[in-house]
Design an enzyme around this catalytic site. Structure first.
Site, PDB file in Angstrom:
ATOM      1  N   LYS A 208       1.280  -1.154  -0.026  1.00  0.00           N
ATOM      2  CA  LYS A 208      -0.016  -0.241   0.038  1.00  0.00           C
ATOM      3  C   LYS A 208       0.773   1.573   0.033  1.00  0.00           C
ATOM      4  O   LYS A 208       1.097   2.021  -1.130  1.00  0.00           O
ATOM      5  CB  LYS A 208      -0.880   0.064   1.193  1.00  0.00           C
ATOM      6  N   GLY A 269      -4.811  -1.885   5.433  1.00  0.00           N
ATOM      7  CA  GLY A 269      -4.117  -3.293   4.852  1.00  0.00           C
ATOM      8  C   GLY A 269      -4.649  -3.933   5.018  1.00  0.00           C
ATOM      9  O   GLY A 269      -4.706  -4.979   4.694  1.00  0.00           O
ATOM     10  N   ARG A 270      -4.966  -4.754   6.679  1.00  0.00           N
ATOM     11  CA  ARG A 270      -5.760  -6.764   6.976  1.00  0.00           C
ATOM     12  C   ARG A 270      -7.016  -5.652   5.700  1.00  0.00           C
ATOM     13  O   ARG A 270      -7.623  -7.055   6.294  1.00  0.00           O
ATOM     14  CB  ARG A 270      -5.548  -6.585   7.736  1.00  0.00           C
ATOM     15  N   HIS A 386      -5.277 -34.613  17.776  1.00  0.00           N
ATOM     16  CA  HIS A 386      -4.145 -35.456  17.601  1.00  0.00           C
ATOM     17  C   HIS A 386      -2.791 -34.158  18.241  1.00  0.00           C
ATOM     18  O   HIS A 386      -1.916 -34.570  18.609  1.00  0.00           O
ATOM     19  CB  HIS A 386      -3.597 -35.783  16.888  1.00  0.00           C
TER      20      HIS A 386
HETATM   21  C1  G6Q Z   1      -2.517  -4.004   8.074  1.00  0.00           C
HETATM   22  C2  G6Q Z   1      -0.836  -3.497   8.505  1.00  0.00           C
HETATM   23  C3  G6Q Z   1       0.259  -4.155   7.698  1.00  0.00           C
HETATM   24  C4  G6Q Z   1       0.292  -4.158   6.794  1.00  0.00           C
HETATM   25  C5  G6Q Z   1       1.617  -4.399   5.804  1.00  0.00           C
HETATM   26  C6  G6Q Z   1       2.368  -4.247   4.820  1.00  0.00           C
HETATM   27  O1  G6Q Z   1      -3.287  -3.654   8.384  1.00  0.00           O
HETATM   28  O2  G6Q Z   1      -1.292  -2.003   8.344  1.00  0.00           O
HETATM   29  O3  G6Q Z   1       0.176  -5.487   7.740  1.00  0.00           O
HETATM   30  O4  G6Q Z   1      -1.204  -4.566   5.866  1.00  0.00           O
HETATM   31  O5  G6Q Z   1       2.760  -3.455   7.295  1.00  0.00           O
HETATM   32  O6  G6Q Z   1       2.467  -2.693   4.655  1.00  0.00           O
HETATM   33  P1  G6Q Z   1       1.776  -2.026   2.870  1.00  0.00           P
HETATM   34  O7  G6Q Z   1       1.283  -2.518   2.197  1.00  0.00           O
HETATM   35  O8  G6Q Z   1       2.590  -0.614   2.830  1.00  0.00           O
HETATM   36  O9  G6Q Z   1       3.554  -2.529   2.433  1.00  0.00           O
END
Ligand code: G6Q
Length: 532
Positions: A208, A269-270, A386
């Site tokens: 991102k 991001g998530r 298990h």
């Molecule tokens: C998710 C977080 C985090 C993010 C990563 C990658 O909600 O913000 O997990 O997705 O740090 O970030 P970039 O996509 O900016 O590389």
């Protein structure tokens, strides 16, 4: 703005505390004298069934939990999220991952603008690109077809696509293999690249921000590896594409910005799986199936938005979980997919849940004095049986569990699926009922199972892209509901920033081979040991 209600100060919380005193001593097996319990405490939504009858709840519990949701203005908060209000207040952003999978409403407004046209443009671009790669129209610089896709990303730019490409392997292309590089440890990159023909490989740089240290380090090392073989910067354009919000950095890397798949700040991001970040999925299973997954998620969005709380699956999952976390003192929740294809689903939910609600400062800026996100863990169920189920059956902790399985298998072999389903049912029944000393014929105390361990059973007809989209959205909204009730901000992640800042400082120490004095003695000792 979201309301700022401290849940523990509501009337319903006090009533729940009183109610808990009665419920703490009951055993769930007694509830099953009522033959109607399954009918009463299960919901069918399209091709998904949720049975929540094996929980330590009564009508009164349910009613009080719903009162709590109402006192915490849940309905209003749901409306605010869907309508694009900036509910991610600590980052001053809207939360509109639901718009990415919206096919129902023509207009969704963010900051005064309808965002649907740009979302539709990216969908179109993803479709065209994945069709071109899959059909062989898009080829590498020597004219070879693309046979390998490598997604380079971490966290939210990795876990979603990695989970989904595993979950939907059944629908994946036979001609394309997908790989993921996320760890900055040189091992992953080395092991993956060693078998790849660079002429047949497409790298997706998923970031991102396009500034994440691990991703950019991996991306530049891969670029170097690639250029060592082609010796021509121009070839990068045919083999590297980006999914990002940062055009400038993408350009700087040498990726043709025509091949940049954009997304936006209103997608966390998530929560970005249905944005351009899902490109590896579209390439692997085809764009149409990617869209089927979106449609599944979207049908849950509509269910979540429009269904009363009594029958609202994500709301009920969230409230029941709050009942255990905040009243019974449960500290973890286990996710147990019996479908091997879902083996990365617990890891995916771990981030979604723990990064969203692992917070201890409330929306008033004050420290909370109640529990928030549980520890999320899990493994495919039969394997877990298990290994760690022993602790759930006979340990000292209460661990609410979600059992997840398909009614129909995707791969039918002999009696495998019957065995799988029998284990699924056998375990949930044992966890609920337990076994008393009277039932243990030889009166051997070690064979006593206390039971009364809560489970939800989630059964889908068959694992399709649409069903997977539904499962993802169900849990996303469960997390949202809990964040609202816990009065925290679910869409930021300030907790992960600090360690990163310290790491950058330490990196320069390592480079210069010096131990700077502004560390604690443990860090200094370790640093010295590492660089000596
Ligand atoms: C998710 C977080 C985090 C993010 C990563 C990658 O909600 O913000 O997990 O997705 O740090 O970030 P970039 O996509 O900016 O590389």
């Amino acid at each position: 703005m979201l309301h700022k209600t401290n849940p523990t100060k509501t009337k319903s919380w006090q009533k729940l505390l009183d109610h808990f005193k009665d419920m703490n001593s009951v055993h769930m097996r007694d509830f099953f004298a009522d033959e109607q319990r399954f009918k009463k405490y299960s919901i069918r939504f399209e091709d998904i069934l949720l049975d929540y009858s094996k929980n330590i709840i009564t009508d009164k519990t349910k009613q009080l939990l719903i009162e709590l949701a109402n006192e915490c203005n849940l309905k209003d908060s749901i409306d605010k999220m869907f309508s694009g209000e900036k509910i991610n207040e600590t980052e001053n952003r809207a939360v509109l991952h639901t718009a990415l999978r919206n096919f129902k409403h023509d207009s969704i407004i963010e900051d005064g603008n309808n965002i649907m046209p740009k979302i539709k443009d990216i969908r179109k671009k993803m479709r065209m690109f994945s069709d071109a790669v899959r059909s062989g129209e898009w080829r590498g610089y020597t004219g070879k077809k693309i046979k390998n896709i490598v997604n380079i990303g971490i966290g939210g730019s990795h876990l979603g696509p990695a989970m989904v490409t595993e979950a939907l392997k059944f629908y994946g292309s036979n001609d394309i293999r997908v790989f993921f590089i996320s760890n900055v440890d040189g091992t992953e990159i080395t092991e993956i690249l060693k078998d790849l023909d660079h002429e047949e490989t497409l790298f997706l740089i998923a970031s991102k921000t396009f500034t994440t240290q691990e991703t950019m380090t991996n991306a530049y090392s891969v670029r170097e590896w690639f250029l060592r073989q082609t010796r021509d910067e121009e070839t990068v354009k045919k083999h590297f594409v980006a999914m990002s919000t940062n055009k400038e950095k993408v350009d700087e890397f040498g990726i043709d910005t025509e091949n940049m798949f954009e997304f936006w700040d209103f997608v966390g991001g998530r929560y970005s799986l249905f944005s351009a970040i899902g490109l590896s999925v579209a390439l692997y299973i085809g764009y149409d199936r990617f869209e089927e997954m979106m449609l599944g998620a979207s049908s849950i969005d509509e269910h979540f938005k429009n269904t009363n709380f009594e029958n609202n699956i994500p709301v009920l999952l969230a409230l029941i979980s709050i009942w255990y976390i905040n009243f019974f003192g449960a500290e973890s929740e286990v996710i147990l997919p019996y479908d091997q294809y879902l083996h990365r689903f617990p890891a995916y939910l771990q981030q979604a849940n723990m990064e969203s609600n692992g917070k201890s400062v409330d929306r008033d800026g004050k420290l909370v004095d109640y529990s928030t996100a549980p520890i999320i863990w899990g493994e495919p169920g039969t394997n877990g049986q298990h290994s760690f189920y022993q602790l759930i059956h006979q340990g000292t902790k209460i661990i609410p569990a979600d059992f997840i399985v398909g009614k129909e298998p995707l791969n039918k072999i002999n009696e495998h699926h019957d065995i799988l389903l029998s284990n699924f049912l056998g375990q949930t029944e044992a966890l609920m009922k337990g076994r008393t000393i009277e039932e243990v014929k030889d009166s051997y105390p070690y064979k006593v199972f206390k039971g009364n361990q809560p489970t939800n059973s989630i059964i889908y007809d068959k694992l399709t892209p649409n069903v997977l989209g539904k499962l993802i959205a169900l849990y996303e909204h469960k997390i949202f509901v809990q964040g609202i009730i816990w009065n925290i901000y679910s869409f930021d992640q300030w907790g992960v920033e600090y360690g990163k800042q310290l790491a950058i400082k330490i990196q320069s120490d390592i480079k210069e081979g010096k131990v700077s004095q502004d560390h604690d003695c443990s860090t200094k000792g370790l640093l010295k040991y590492l660089i000596d």
